[in-house]
Scaffold this motif. Structure first.
Motif, PDB file in Angstrom:
ATOM      1  N   TYR A 109       0.839  -1.205   0.000  1.00 40.69           N
ATOM      2  CA  TYR A 109       0.000   0.000   0.000  1.00 40.69           C
ATOM      3  C   TYR A 109       0.871   1.251   0.000  1.00 40.69           C
ATOM      4  CZ  TYR A 109      -4.474   2.329   0.911  1.00 40.69           C
ATOM      5  OH  TYR A 109      -5.619   3.084   0.803  1.00 40.69           O
ATOM      6  N   PRO A 110       0.530   2.229  -0.824  1.00 38.02           N
ATOM      7  CA  PRO A 110       1.343   3.453  -0.897  1.00 38.02           C
ATOM      8  C   PRO A 110       1.418   4.141   0.464  1.00 38.02           C
ATOM      9  CG  PRO A 110      -0.332   3.409  -2.647  1.00 38.02           C
ATOM     10  CD  PRO A 110      -0.637   2.268  -1.728  1.00 38.02           C
ATOM     11  N   GLY A 111       2.566   4.722   0.764  1.00 36.96           N
ATOM     12  CA  GLY A 111       2.743   5.414   2.044  1.00 36.96           C
ATOM     13  C   GLY A 111       3.208   4.471   3.149  1.00 36.96           C
ATOM     14  N   TYR A 112       3.179   3.168   2.846  1.00 37.58           N
ATOM     15  CA  TYR A 112       3.570   2.159   3.844  1.00 37.58           C
ATOM     16  C   TYR A 112       4.582   1.174   3.267  1.00 37.58           C
ATOM     17  CZ  TYR A 112      -0.171   3.602   7.033  1.00 37.58           C
ATOM     18  OH  TYR A 112      -0.968   4.306   7.911  1.00 37.58           O
ATOM     19  N   THR A 113       5.426   1.630   2.368  1.00 36.16           N
ATOM     20  CA  THR A 113       6.305   0.689   1.665  1.00 36.16           C
ATOM     21  C   THR A 113       7.151  -0.163   2.627  1.00 36.16           C
ATOM     22  OG1 THR A 113       7.844   2.521   1.422  1.00 36.16           O
ATOM     23  CG2 THR A 113       6.519   1.965  -0.525  1.00 36.16           C
ATOM     24  N   VAL A 114       7.769   0.502   3.592  1.00 37.89           N
ATOM     25  CA  VAL A 114       8.690  -0.230   4.486  1.00 37.89           C
ATOM     26  C   VAL A 114       7.895  -1.101   5.469  1.00 37.89           C
ATOM     27  CG1 VAL A 114      10.540   0.022   6.179  1.00 37.89           C
ATOM     28  CG2 VAL A 114      10.400   1.588   4.220  1.00 37.89           C
ATOM     29  N   TYR A 115       6.831  -0.540   5.991  1.00 33.55           N
ATOM     30  CA  TYR A 115       5.963  -1.305   6.908  1.00 33.55           C
ATOM     31  C   TYR A 115       5.444  -2.557   6.185  1.00 33.55           C
ATOM     32  CZ  TYR A 115       1.991  -2.234  10.070  1.00 33.55           C
ATOM     33  OH  TYR A 115       1.091  -2.818  10.935  1.00 33.55           O
ATOM     34  N   CYS A 116       4.972  -2.384   4.941  1.00 35.69           N
ATOM     35  CA  CYS A 116       4.468  -3.539   4.169  1.00 35.69           C
ATOM     36  C   CYS A 116       5.567  -4.590   4.003  1.00 35.69           C
ATOM     37  CB  CYS A 116       3.990  -3.088   2.782  1.00 35.69           C
ATOM     38  SG  CYS A 116       2.458  -2.143   2.820  1.00 35.69           S
ATOM     39  N   ALA A 117       6.789  -4.112   3.703  1.00 29.86           N
ATOM     40  CA  ALA A 117       7.903  -5.058   3.526  1.00 29.86           C
ATOM     41  C   ALA A 117       8.157  -5.823   4.826  1.00 29.86           C
ATOM     42  CB  ALA A 117       9.165  -4.308   3.095  1.00 29.86           C
ATOM     43  N   SER A 118       8.103  -5.115   5.952  1.00 27.49           N
ATOM     44  CA  SER A 118       8.386  -5.790   7.230  1.00 27.49           C
ATOM     45  C   SER A 118       7.309  -6.830   7.552  1.00 27.49           C
ATOM     46  CB  SER A 118       8.510  -4.762   8.365  1.00 27.49           C
ATOM     47  OG  SER A 118       7.251  -4.164   8.649  1.00 27.49           O
ATOM     48  N   LYS A 119       6.050  -6.488   7.303  1.00 27.29           N
ATOM     49  CA  LYS A 119       4.975  -7.424   7.640  1.00 27.29           C
ATOM     50  C   LYS A 119       4.893  -8.581   6.625  1.00 27.29           C
ATOM     51  CE  LYS A 119       3.278  -5.512  11.410  1.00 27.29           C
ATOM     52  NZ  LYS A 119       3.224  -6.190  12.720  1.00 27.29           N
ATOM     53  N   ALA A 120       5.249  -8.305   5.366  1.00 33.65           N
ATOM     54  CA  ALA A 120       5.315  -9.400   4.390  1.00 33.65           C
ATOM     55  C   ALA A 120       6.426 -10.365   4.800  1.00 33.65           C
ATOM     56  CB  ALA A 120       5.562  -8.854   2.989  1.00 33.65           C
ATOM     57  N   GLY A 121       7.525  -9.809   5.300  1.00 34.65           N
ATOM     58  CA  GLY A 121       8.620 -10.652   5.793  1.00 34.65           C
ATOM     59  C   GLY A 121       8.165 -11.499   6.971  1.00 34.65           C
ATOM     60  N   LEU A 122       7.404 -10.885   7.853  1.00 41.48           N
ATOM     61  CA  LEU A 122       6.915 -11.604   9.040  1.00 41.48           C
ATOM     62  C   LEU A 122       5.981 -12.749   8.619  1.00 41.48           C
ATOM     63  CD1 LEU A 122       7.078 -11.307  12.176  1.00 41.48           C
ATOM     64  CD2 LEU A 122       4.881 -10.124  12.051  1.00 41.48           C
ATOM     65  N   ARG A 123       5.130 -12.449   7.638  1.00 48.44           N
ATOM     66  CA  ARG A 123       4.214 -13.487   7.133  1.00 48.44           C
ATOM     67  C   ARG A 123       5.014 -14.637   6.529  1.00 48.44           C
ATOM     68  NH1 ARG A 123       1.909 -14.045   2.184  1.00 48.44           N
ATOM     69  NH2 ARG A 123       2.589 -11.973   1.531  1.00 48.44           N
ATOM     70  N   GLY A 124       6.040 -14.303   5.738  1.00 48.43           N
ATOM     71  CA  GLY A 124       6.886 -15.343   5.122  1.00 48.43           C
ATOM     72  C   GLY A 124       7.612 -16.156   6.172  1.00 48.43           C
TER      73      GLY A 124
END
Ligand SMILES: NC(=O)c1ccc[n+]([C@@H]2O[C@H](COP(=O)([O-])OP(=O)(O)OC[C@H]3O[C@@H](n4cnc5c(N)ncnc54)[C@H](OP(=O)(O)O)[C@@H]3O)[C@@H](O)[C@H]2O)c1
Length: 272
Positions: free
Chosen positions: A149-164
């Protein structure tokens, strides 16, 4: 008798909106909750709310980015006579800003608190989880761990990493009794969201949940032990699925929101 009588659960983020509400739900199920966070006063007030209604909790002031504090938590877990029955990773931070406005330290902090710390803490307490036998580890992710989601690039990356990480660990531990769960809330009314995010969500018509409702659903998921990944809130639950199989449709929907998102996302974030 509650479902978690005799269980000790280490809960990070216990001083926060969702974490404090989860602590109270877990204690209502008769777990003893280790309340972990940096803000001693908030932890203590959650502890008092729990003990006032007959529950059990202890506070542990710890910075998850500090290796000595993580080690202290691991030692405490290893000293539990019956092991550690539960580990809930609820600590998290975010920065709502365009990438160009995110300072290096803010980027590092988001990746460290949201991804690196849960990985290191899980590894550190694994022996205590094995000792307990049927232990449960629940990672609090986000719908943004699936929907970029725009505005949350780094947060999205961190949570996608957590999901993985949670998915791989679940498969790695499939021959053990340890249950690994990932629970993804959508926007929730807590201190993590500054006023401009509340205003943006209102402008976009995005729902925001109350932390108590999210905590109830998260503890229900914890108790059920399935599905492995659980998304809270409709239609985000559907978008998360759609994003995995038809990402172009979600690209298109979000591109219609982009101008509004950019009005609210600061070019200069809160961190440096
Ligand atoms: N609210 C939402 O819109 C939303 C949506 C989806 C997912 N989530 C996720 O839900 C979880 C809880 O968020 P929340 O909404 O309850 O936010 P919150 O009220 O801001 O709470 C965040 C928690 O993280 C802890 N924390 C942050 N940095 C830490 C550190 N270095 N060491 C130890 N603890 C640290 C904070 O504790 P101290 O400050 O005491 O250290 C606090 O307890 C997060 O993982 C978040 O990503 C939230």
């Amino acid at each position: 008798m509650g479902n978690l009588a005799g269980h000790t659960i280490l809960l990070t983020g216990a001083s926060g909106g969702i974490g404090s509400a989860m602590a109270q739900e877990l204690a209502r199920q008769q777990a003893t909750v280790m309340l972990v966070g940096r803000a001693a006063e908030s932890l203590e007030s959650t502890r008092q709310r729990i003990t006032a209604v007959g529950g059990n909790a202890i506070t542990v002031v710890a910075d998850l980015l500090n290796p000595a504090d993580r080690e202290r938590l691991a030692v405490m877990a290893s000293e539990l006579p019956s092991g550690l029955q539960g580990l809930v990773h609820c600590a998290g931070i975010n920065e709502f800003a365009l990438l160009e406005g995110q300072g290096e330290s803010a980027i590092e902090a988001q990746l460290s608190v949201n991804l690196l710390a849960p990985v290191l803490l899980t590894r550190a307490v694994l022996p205590a989880l094995h000792k307990a036998g049927n232990a449960t580890v629940l990672f609090v992710g986000s719908t943004f761990g699936t929907i970029g989601y725009p505005g949350y690039t780094v947060y999205c990356a961190s949570k996608a990493g957590l999901r993985g990480f949670s998915e791989a660990l679940r498969r790695e531990l499939a021959d053990s009794p340890i249950c690994i769960l990932y629970f993804a809330p959508r926007a929730t009314r807590t201190a993590i969201n500054p006023p401009q995010v509340e205003a943006m969500n209102q402008a976009l018509g995005n729902a925001m949940d109350l932390p108590e409702a999210v905590a109830q659903a998260a503890v229900k998921h914890y108790l059920a032990g399935k599905p492995a990944q659980c998304y809270f809130g409709w239609p985000e639950k559907l978008f998360a699925r759609m994003n995995q199989i038809m990402p172009a449709i979600v690209d298109n929907a979000i591109s219609k929101q982009l101008a509004i998102i950019k009005q609210y996302a600061s070019r200069q974030g809160r961190g440096s």
